[in-house]
Design a protein around this motif. Structure first.
Motif, PDB file in Angstrom:
ATOM      1  N   GLU A  44       4.833   0.808  -6.949  1.00  7.86           N
ATOM      2  CA  GLU A  44       3.722   0.648  -7.894  1.00  7.86           C
ATOM      3  C   GLU A  44       3.027  -0.696  -7.696  1.00  7.86           C
ATOM      4  N   ASN A  45       3.813  -1.743  -7.465  1.00  6.29           N
ATOM      5  CA  ASN A  45       3.222  -3.063  -7.208  1.00  6.29           C
ATOM      6  C   ASN A  45       2.486  -3.083  -5.871  1.00  6.29           C
ATOM      7  N   PHE A  47       1.083  -0.530  -4.422  1.00  3.21           N
ATOM      8  CA  PHE A  47      -0.169   0.218  -4.595  1.00  3.21           C
ATOM      9  C   PHE A  47      -1.283  -0.708  -5.086  1.00  3.21           C
ATOM     10  N   LEU A  48      -0.981  -1.566  -6.050  1.00  6.62           N
ATOM     11  CA  LEU A  48      -1.980  -2.488  -6.576  1.00  6.62           C
ATOM     12  C   LEU A  48      -2.433  -3.475  -5.498  1.00  6.62           C
ATOM     13  N   GLU A  49      -1.487  -3.962  -4.715  1.00  6.63           N
ATOM     14  CA  GLU A  49      -1.830  -4.893  -3.627  1.00  6.63           C
ATOM     15  C   GLU A  49      -2.749  -4.233  -2.601  1.00  6.63           C
ATOM     16  N   GLN A  51      -4.981  -2.112  -3.009  1.00  6.17           N
ATOM     17  CA  GLN A  51      -6.358  -1.970  -3.459  1.00  6.17           C
ATOM     18  C   GLN A  51      -7.185  -3.196  -3.051  1.00  6.17           C
ATOM     19  N   GLU A  52      -6.478  -4.299  -2.767  1.00 11.06           N
ATOM     20  CA  GLU A  52      -7.141  -5.547  -2.370  1.00 11.06           C
ATOM     21  C   GLU A  52      -7.110  -5.763  -0.861  1.00 11.06           C
ATOM     22  N   GLN A  92      -1.122   6.634  -3.908  1.00 14.94           N
ATOM     23  CA  GLN A  92      -0.224   6.874  -5.046  1.00 14.94           C
ATOM     24  C   GLN A  92       0.659   8.113  -4.835  1.00 14.94           C
ATOM     25  N   TYR A  94       3.852   8.468  -4.126  1.00 13.68           N
ATOM     26  CA  TYR A  94       5.080   7.697  -4.049  1.00 13.68           C
ATOM     27  C   TYR A  94       6.225   8.521  -3.444  1.00 13.68           C
TER      28      TYR A  94
END
Length: 229
Positions: A44-45, A47-49, A51-52, A92, A94
């Motif tokens: 999950e972390n 995935f956020l990274e 996006q950048e 996403q 996973y």
């Protein structure tokens, strides 16, 4: 068992490195909830990274894509396993828990941004050699189809090829019956030997904390092209 690496690989990249962890007396089972939770949170972390910073711009992924090209393979057609895993996370999608060996292997691959394979040693015959594949190299993979390994680094035993940074074969897959295993880390060439050994020791320690047993680490380089255990 003897494990060696072909000289031709170093003619492409003289800093090429293979990390090895030999596990004995391990127990492969469903991953404990603590590990499932840790891996899920990591995804999950990540995935956020992603996006950048796109998958192909991650340092380890990028370096292995460049290596793929250097050996003559197309990184867009045959993505190495770490990139394939990371692309799933970016969507996403996973990873579903499987068992301790596969779950930890995938976790290490995502964490270190490198392809990693794990194999049942009792299904490997005699010595192991690491080569670059040709037009006739391939096997039935865990993806359920025949996979060509032309211009792709792979490992083979006295029987046939069984592993690669692309996809592994069914023949040597780790199951819940496995007690002796070999984990192959396709390390980043830019990583120095000291850092590589620290990475292997950290992974081996975590793996045996979960699966029990014992481990020993080895490193194949241009200066140390074969090992025996």
């Amino acid at each position: 068992m003897n494990i060696s690496i072909d000289d031709a690989i170093f003619s492409v990249n003289e800093q090429f490195k293979i990390g090895l962890i030999h596990y004995s007396k391990i127990t492969v089972d469903e991953s404990p909830q603590m590990i499932k939770g840790r891996i899920q949170l990591y995804q999950e972390n990540l995935f956020l990274e992603l996006q950048e910073v796109p998958v192909t711009e991650r340092a380890g992924i990028k370096e292995w894509r460049q290596l793929w090209k250097a050996f003559g393979a197309d990184p867009n057609r045959y993505r190495h396993s770490a990139e394939s895993l990371m692309r799933r996370i970016a969507k996403q999608q996973y990873l579903t828990p499987f068992h301790t060996a596969v779950d930890l292997n995938n976790f290490f691959s995502l964490q270190y941004e490198i392809p990693i394979g794990i194999y049942d040693l009792d299904n490997i015959r005699k010595s192991i050699e690491i080569h670059i594949g040709n037009a006739s190299t391939g096997y039935e993979g865990l993806n359920g189809r025949y996979n060509s390994l032309e211009n792709i680094v792979h490992s083979k035993d006295a029987s046939s090829p069984f592993g690669s940074p692309f996809v592994d074969s069914k023949r040597t897959a780790v199951t819940e019956e496995t007690s002796n295993a070999l984990q192959i880390f396709y390390l980043r060439p830019s990583m120095d030997s000291k850092e590589a050994l620290e990475l292997l020791s950290s992974a081996g320690k975590m793996f045996t904390q979960i699966s029990g047993g014992e481990y020993e680490v080895h490193l194949l380089t241009a200066a140390n092209k074969s090992i025996h255990f």
